[in-house]
Motif scaffolding. Structure first.
Motif, PDB file in Angstrom:
ATOM      1  N   HIS A  49       0.837  -1.202   0.000  1.00  0.00           N
ATOM      2  CA  HIS A  49       0.000   0.000   0.000  1.00  0.00           C
ATOM      3  C   HIS A  49       0.876   1.257   0.000  1.00  0.00           C
ATOM      4  O   HIS A  49       0.663   2.176  -0.799  1.00  0.00           O
ATOM      5  CB  HIS A  49      -0.900  -0.056   1.244  1.00  0.00           C
ATOM      6  CG  HIS A  49      -1.778   1.112   1.469  1.00  0.00           C
ATOM      7  ND1 HIS A  49      -3.064   1.185   0.981  1.00  0.00           N
ATOM      8  CD2 HIS A  49      -1.572   2.260   2.170  1.00  0.00           C
ATOM      9  CE1 HIS A  49      -3.605   2.333   1.376  1.00  0.00           C
ATOM     10  NE2 HIS A  49      -2.722   3.001   2.087  1.00  0.00           N
ATOM     11  N   SER A  50       1.861   1.288   0.882  1.00  0.00           N
ATOM     12  CA  SER A  50       2.730   2.457   0.999  1.00  0.00           C
ATOM     13  C   SER A  50       3.547   2.695  -0.265  1.00  0.00           C
ATOM     14  O   SER A  50       3.677   3.839  -0.716  1.00  0.00           O
ATOM     15  CB  SER A  50       3.688   2.290   2.186  1.00  0.00           C
ATOM     16  OG  SER A  50       2.977   2.234   3.385  1.00  0.00           O
ATOM     17  N   TYR A  56       2.535   6.908  -6.766  1.00  0.00           N
ATOM     18  CA  TYR A  56       1.497   7.564  -7.566  1.00  0.00           C
ATOM     19  C   TYR A  56       0.624   8.560  -6.819  1.00  0.00           C
ATOM     20  O   TYR A  56       0.329   9.635  -7.337  1.00  0.00           O
ATOM     21  CB  TYR A  56       0.611   6.507  -8.251  1.00  0.00           C
ATOM     22  CG  TYR A  56       1.421   5.699  -9.218  1.00  0.00           C
ATOM     23  CD1 TYR A  56       1.821   6.249 -10.435  1.00  0.00           C
ATOM     24  CD2 TYR A  56       1.846   4.407  -8.916  1.00  0.00           C
ATOM     25  CE1 TYR A  56       2.606   5.539 -11.329  1.00  0.00           C
ATOM     26  CE2 TYR A  56       2.636   3.683  -9.807  1.00  0.00           C
ATOM     27  CZ  TYR A  56       3.002   4.261 -11.004  1.00  0.00           C
ATOM     28  OH  TYR A  56       3.794   3.573 -11.876  1.00  0.00           O
ATOM     29  N   LEU A  57       0.182   8.232  -5.610  1.00  0.00           N
ATOM     30  CA  LEU A  57      -0.721   9.132  -4.894  1.00  0.00           C
ATOM     31  C   LEU A  57      -0.028  10.441  -4.504  1.00  0.00           C
ATOM     32  O   LEU A  57      -0.517  11.524  -4.816  1.00  0.00           O
ATOM     33  CB  LEU A  57      -1.278   8.454  -3.641  1.00  0.00           C
ATOM     34  CG  LEU A  57      -2.176   9.347  -2.776  1.00  0.00           C
ATOM     35  CD1 LEU A  57      -3.469   9.676  -3.509  1.00  0.00           C
ATOM     36  CD2 LEU A  57      -2.457   8.686  -1.439  1.00  0.00           C
ATOM     37  N   TYR A  58       1.104  10.337  -3.823  1.00  0.00           N
ATOM     38  CA  TYR A  58       1.734  11.550  -3.312  1.00  0.00           C
ATOM     39  C   TYR A  58       2.262  12.452  -4.419  1.00  0.00           C
ATOM     40  O   TYR A  58       2.148  13.683  -4.298  1.00  0.00           O
ATOM     41  CB  TYR A  58       2.792  11.215  -2.266  1.00  0.00           C
ATOM     42  CG  TYR A  58       2.196  10.471  -1.084  1.00  0.00           C
ATOM     43  CD1 TYR A  58       0.886  10.713  -0.659  1.00  0.00           C
ATOM     44  CD2 TYR A  58       2.905   9.503  -0.410  1.00  0.00           C
ATOM     45  CE1 TYR A  58       0.329  10.033   0.397  1.00  0.00           C
ATOM     46  CE2 TYR A  58       2.353   8.812   0.658  1.00  0.00           C
ATOM     47  CZ  TYR A  58       1.063   9.075   1.053  1.00  0.00           C
ATOM     48  OH  TYR A  58       0.506   8.390   2.103  1.00  0.00           O
ATOM     49  N   PRO A  59       2.798  11.918  -5.519  1.00  0.00           N
ATOM     50  CA  PRO A  59       3.141  12.825  -6.628  1.00  0.00           C
ATOM     51  C   PRO A  59       1.910  13.557  -7.174  1.00  0.00           C
ATOM     52  O   PRO A  59       1.998  14.740  -7.512  1.00  0.00           O
ATOM     53  CB  PRO A  59       3.762  11.893  -7.671  1.00  0.00           C
ATOM     54  CG  PRO A  59       4.347  10.776  -6.867  1.00  0.00           C
ATOM     55  CD  PRO A  59       3.357  10.566  -5.739  1.00  0.00           C
ATOM     56  N   LEU A  76       4.715  10.999   3.928  1.00  0.00           N
ATOM     57  CA  LEU A  76       5.966  10.249   3.785  1.00  0.00           C
ATOM     58  C   LEU A  76       6.660  10.067   5.133  1.00  0.00           C
ATOM     59  O   LEU A  76       7.241   9.006   5.395  1.00  0.00           O
ATOM     60  CB  LEU A  76       6.898  10.939   2.785  1.00  0.00           C
ATOM     61  CG  LEU A  76       6.472  10.842   1.319  1.00  0.00           C
ATOM     62  CD1 LEU A  76       7.348  11.756   0.457  1.00  0.00           C
ATOM     63  CD2 LEU A  76       6.523   9.412   0.815  1.00  0.00           C
ATOM     64  N   GLU A  77       6.585  11.079   5.989  1.00  0.00           N
ATOM     65  CA  GLU A  77       7.136  10.945   7.345  1.00  0.00           C
ATOM     66  C   GLU A  77       6.414   9.842   8.108  1.00  0.00           C
ATOM     67  O   GLU A  77       7.047   9.036   8.797  1.00  0.00           O
ATOM     68  CB  GLU A  77       7.012  12.265   8.106  1.00  0.00           C
ATOM     69  CG  GLU A  77       7.972  13.336   7.678  1.00  0.00           C
ATOM     70  CD  GLU A  77       7.704  14.663   8.394  1.00  0.00           C
ATOM     71  OE1 GLU A  77       7.151  14.651   9.529  1.00  0.00           O
ATOM     72  OE2 GLU A  77       8.040  15.706   7.821  1.00  0.00           O
ATOM     73  N   ARG A 142      -3.181  -0.006  -8.242  1.00  0.00           N
ATOM     74  CA  ARG A 142      -3.405  -1.460  -8.267  1.00  0.00           C
ATOM     75  C   ARG A 142      -2.235  -2.172  -8.945  1.00  0.00           C
ATOM     76  O   ARG A 142      -1.767  -3.206  -8.477  1.00  0.00           O
ATOM     77  CB  ARG A 142      -4.718  -1.797  -8.976  1.00  0.00           C
ATOM     78  CG  ARG A 142      -5.922  -1.718  -8.075  1.00  0.00           C
ATOM     79  CD  ARG A 142      -7.190  -2.178  -8.766  1.00  0.00           C
ATOM     80  NE  ARG A 142      -7.631  -1.253  -9.785  1.00  0.00           N
ATOM     81  CZ  ARG A 142      -8.231  -0.089  -9.552  1.00  0.00           C
ATOM     82  NH1 ARG A 142      -8.464   0.288  -8.311  1.00  0.00           N
ATOM     83  NH2 ARG A 142      -8.599   0.702 -10.531  1.00  0.00           N
ATOM     84  N   GLN A 143      -1.764  -1.615 -10.044  1.00  0.00           N
ATOM     85  CA  GLN A 143      -0.642  -2.219 -10.763  1.00  0.00           C
ATOM     86  C   GLN A 143       0.622  -2.193  -9.905  1.00  0.00           C
ATOM     87  O   GLN A 143       1.357  -3.178  -9.843  1.00  0.00           O
ATOM     88  CB  GLN A 143      -0.412  -1.486 -12.096  1.00  0.00           C
ATOM     89  CG  GLN A 143       0.474  -2.215 -13.053  1.00  0.00           C
ATOM     90  CD  GLN A 143      -0.084  -3.584 -13.449  1.00  0.00           C
ATOM     91  OE1 GLN A 143      -1.284  -3.759 -13.645  1.00  0.00           O
ATOM     92  NE2 GLN A 143       0.783  -4.564 -13.544  1.00  0.00           N
ATOM     93  N   ALA A 144       0.874  -1.081  -9.241  1.00  0.00           N
ATOM     94  CA  ALA A 144       2.067  -0.960  -8.399  1.00  0.00           C
ATOM     95  C   ALA A 144       2.041  -1.965  -7.251  1.00  0.00           C
ATOM     96  O   ALA A 144       3.083  -2.533  -6.892  1.00  0.00           O
ATOM     97  CB  ALA A 144       2.191   0.463  -7.856  1.00  0.00           C
ATOM     98  N   LYS A 145       0.876  -2.204  -6.678  1.00  0.00           N
ATOM     99  CA  LYS A 145       0.784  -3.141  -5.555  1.00  0.00           C
ATOM    100  C   LYS A 145       1.129  -4.568  -5.978  1.00  0.00           C
ATOM    101  O   LYS A 145       1.621  -5.351  -5.164  1.00  0.00           O
ATOM    102  CB  LYS A 145      -0.609  -3.092  -4.913  1.00  0.00           C
ATOM    103  CG  LYS A 145      -0.843  -1.817  -4.131  1.00  0.00           C
ATOM    104  CD  LYS A 145      -2.070  -1.868  -3.243  1.00  0.00           C
ATOM    105  CE  LYS A 145      -3.352  -1.984  -3.992  1.00  0.00           C
ATOM    106  NZ  LYS A 145      -4.540  -1.926  -3.110  1.00  0.00           N
TER     107      LYS A 145
END
Length: 187
Positions: A49-50, A56-59, A76-77, A142-145
């Motif tokens: 998840h992280s 993708y999410l944080y960018p 991120l912290e 989903r792909q990254a996970k």
């Protein structure tokens, strides 16, 4: 691990699954070895998840949400703290008092992080991004996970492009180690 829907739905469903695993741990008495099995499952889910959020999410938050840099940096912290806690947990068995302390610490860290994402970050992201963009981010997450690591790597990069380059290789090694050891499988 892959649920469907936009990025917010996908990640919120992950949050619910982690909370269910936490509840399973809390229902068992201290020292029960099944607590370690559940803790390993939690770790695997949280790391995947992280990694997906960091890729993708944080960018997207940085790019589209007003004040997004500060929001992403805070998340991120949180990830770094939780990842170190998960790494520390690997060194203990369920019957060690240190294991219980670390599991409790992880639960507190993750529950706080989830509340912050769901009450602050997600609404701001939904306001800033089109439904199509949120759907595309959901697909990317989903792909990254699928290829993400399953074990904590606190010293690994957490920002693109380095994290996107290294995560699949670390993920492959982690999944091979998990398959050989049976880690993350219910006993």
């Amino acid at each position: 691990m892959g649920h469907g829907g936009d990025v917010i739905t996908e990640l919120s469903t992950d949050h619910q699954e982690v909370e269910e695993l936490f509840a399973n741990i809390e229902e068992l008495p201290a020292g029960d070895r099944q607590r370690k099995v559940y803790a390993d499952q939690v770790t695997m889910e949280l790391v995947r998840h992280s990694v997906a959020e960091e890729a993708y999410l944080y960018p997207a938050v940085r790019e589209h949400v007003p004040g997004g840099d500060a929001l992403a940096d805070k998340e991120l912290e949180d990830h770094a703290e939780a990842e170190q806690t998960m790494k520390d947990m690997e060194n203990y068995e369920a019957d060690d008092p240190q294991f219980d302390m670390l599991v409790g610490k992880l639960m507190t860290e993750i529950r706080t992080h989830i509340r912050d994402e769901e009450n602050n970050l997600f609404p701001r992201l939904r306001e800033a991004c089109s439904p199509q963009m949120l759907d595309e981010l959901g697909d990317k997450v989903r792909q990254a996970k699928k290829t993400a690591p399953t074990r904590p790597h606190p010293s690994a990069p957490d920002k693109p492009p380095a994290n996107k380059l290294l995560a699949p290789g670390a993920g492959l090694v982690d999944r091979m180690r998990d398959a050989l050891s049976g880690r993350g499988k219910e006993s």
